[in-house]
Design a protein around this motif. Sequence first.
Motif, PDB file in Angstrom:
ATOM      1  N   HIS A 188       3.149   2.075  12.660  1.00  0.00           N
ATOM      2  CA  HIS A 188       3.150   3.533  12.778  1.00  0.00           C
ATOM      3  C   HIS A 188       2.453   3.962  14.060  1.00  0.00           C
ATOM      4  N   GLU A 234       5.361   3.340   3.601  1.00  0.00           N
ATOM      5  CA  GLU A 234       4.031   2.895   3.214  1.00  0.00           C
ATOM      6  C   GLU A 234       3.244   3.979   2.481  1.00  0.00           C
ATOM      7  N   ASN A 235       3.477   5.225   2.848  1.00  0.00           N
ATOM      8  CA  ASN A 235       2.693   6.303   2.236  1.00  0.00           C
ATOM      9  C   ASN A 235       3.579   7.540   2.063  1.00  0.00           C
ATOM     10  N   TYR A 236       4.812   7.294   1.592  1.00  0.00           N
ATOM     11  CA  TYR A 236       5.810   8.362   1.599  1.00  0.00           C
ATOM     12  C   TYR A 236       5.515   9.505   0.631  1.00  0.00           C
ATOM     13  N   THR A 237       4.653   9.286  -0.345  1.00  0.00           N
ATOM     14  CA  THR A 237       4.337  10.374  -1.273  1.00  0.00           C
ATOM     15  C   THR A 237       3.325  11.354  -0.700  1.00  0.00           C
ATOM     16  N   ASN A 238       2.700  11.013   0.425  1.00  0.00           N
ATOM     17  CA  ASN A 238       1.740  11.893   1.090  1.00  0.00           C
ATOM     18  C   ASN A 238       2.498  12.692   2.152  1.00  0.00           C
ATOM     19  N   PHE A 280       0.828  -1.201   0.000  1.00  0.00           N
ATOM     20  CA  PHE A 280       0.000   0.000   0.000  1.00  0.00           C
ATOM     21  C   PHE A 280       0.864   1.252   0.000  1.00  0.00           C
ATOM     22  N   GLY A 281       0.515   2.205  -0.813  1.00  0.00           N
ATOM     23  CA  GLY A 281       1.262   3.465  -0.838  1.00  0.00           C
ATOM     24  C   GLY A 281       2.307   3.477  -1.921  1.00  0.00           C
ATOM     25  N   TRP A 340       0.908  13.201   5.631  1.00  0.00           N
ATOM     26  CA  TRP A 340       1.013  12.009   6.479  1.00  0.00           C
ATOM     27  C   TRP A 340       2.438  11.843   7.008  1.00  0.00           C
ATOM     28  N   THR A 354      10.418  13.733   0.105  1.00  0.00           N
ATOM     29  CA  THR A 354      10.175  13.151   1.424  1.00  0.00           C
ATOM     30  C   THR A 354      11.314  13.459   2.379  1.00  0.00           C
ATOM     31  N   THR A 356       1.257   3.915  -5.584  1.00  0.00           N
ATOM     32  CA  THR A 356       1.113   5.284  -6.092  1.00  0.00           C
ATOM     33  C   THR A 356       2.304   5.683  -6.931  1.00  0.00           C
ATOM     34  N   SER A 357       3.512   5.389  -6.409  1.00  0.00           N
ATOM     35  CA  SER A 357       4.703   5.806  -7.138  1.00  0.00           C
ATOM     36  C   SER A 357       4.888   4.985  -8.400  1.00  0.00           C
TER      37      SER A 357
END
Length: 570
Positions: free
Chosen positions: A232, A256-260, A9-10, A263, A299, A13-14
């Motif tokens: 987390h 997991e969601n480094y492009t956000n 997950f996450g 977050w 990031t 996106t990339s």
Amino acid sequence: MRSPAWLLFGIITSVASQDTGNHPDWPRWCGKVYKPDYPSFDPGGQTLPPTPDPLAPLLHVQFKPRYSLYLESEKTGDFIVNAEISQFHGTHWGNNTSSNVEFYIKTTTDDKVLVGDSIPVNSTGNLFTFNLSDLTASLSPIEVTLTYSAEGPSVKTTLLYLPSKTSGSVTRIDNLNGGLHHLNAASNHTFKPILPYGFYASYDAFLALPNYSEAIQSYADLGLTGMVPLTHYPESASAFAYMDSINLYYMFDLRENYTNQTWVKEQVIAAKDGEALFSYWSVDEPDGWQAPFSAPAETYNTILSVDPYHPVSLVLNCQNYFFEQYSQGADILMADVYPIGITDSSANLSNSKWGTPCNSTYGDCGCDNCAGSVLDVSNRFDDLKSYEQWLGLWPKTKMFNPQAFHGEGYWARDPTAEESWVMVLLAINRGVKGVLGWVWPASEILSKAHGRLARVVSSGEEEDGVVGLLVEGKGPEKLSTASEVKGVDAAGWVDKEGRKMLISVVNTGEEEVEGMVELEVPGGSRVGKVVWDESGGSGGDGEWEVKEGKLTKNGLKGMGTALVILELSG
């Protein structure tokens, strides 16, 4: 964390927004297609040896603060200054016969002189002390400029001089030796050398257990000193608190969601004052996923804007795919090299699970451009060192992610305990400063095997200073054996006082090395203590001794390893 089958997950996106390399609209890994529906092609992105500059010889001047950060409570700092003669990088030196280079280091904004001195031409690792009291502590980097020679060419770097923290930990990188130094309440608020050794740890199968504290304590009791918890805030706040309480060093997972970035910022705010926090893990295998080049850097900047007191780590997977672009977004580079079991008939280099060959332009077999040998580990870290040299970059701290798993159609079996020790020590012989295996819970055999080695190289339970030698010692220096001895890899580290030398010896082959193994060591040295010895067995029962300036042993078993501390004559 692994290859195209491991859709986390996450990270999807990339992948969806990939824009690097050739044919970005095709399914690729490390720039190469891996399904038989597509033809092979040159993935591009290779780092290649540079062409000599026509104006060579060149003077390549580089400098860095000795440590990645200083605190307001410290009175002085040091700069490291290198002045190498190069065929590829730097300014024209020509027929200049001067044996020294005069230079000044000043703050860029207000021209305040911090150091004025000279260094020998073609020298590295020169240290120059400056007064931190000449600067004002700030959360923002201070740009500094080194100017040298009459023509006045200059190079720039940044210095972090931070207000002292009132809670939690601080980690800094030694830019001279690459090691980590950690400060927290357990270290009495003084910087202590650390070499984190442990695993990436599952949430569902470990950290989310009702008895998580007992499980974490059992993990630490094995001798393991580091962890990357795959979880987390807020769901694992109590688990992080327990790790803080027992001083189990952890790297905080943001991949997991480094492009956000919202977050990321929220998670860093929650994690930044952890007592045992030593780094952030920002991005997982961006080179494999062919993420946009800007993603890791974005990031990285978000993390440091909230917490400049800890370094940022990033995992690379590919053997040679846009190294410079993807490595820019981190202070620490980790490498996923998983070579064991990829040459089994069920998952081999010539017939991947995707039904394609695996080579430099096609396919994915679980270990990029690997041969399926423990030597893939040493080759990978040798490659990373070469890329930095070719690009003229200051070397970054490296960590190793050893294989402690099998499956997914790529890996037919786990490594053995002996293979695991060989792979870890081959990486340590290349200067890695942390070991974090994928994935926990591991098998009982590998859990105990890594715990045993961690006790020696990481936990500090030995009174022989192994951690200090690996983190702060001068080295690793490659040590050679006689030409007729094949497959032996050895390296040495000398402590700051020049009184002790740690030697790591690895037999990379499955066959015994018969006869005498001899390694050149400083004259007058003697064996102080053998702190690790898995080199015996049939054909390898000799003792480690120093004879006539050589560390010797009669025979090494297949996949044998040893760590020997020498007492030097001074």
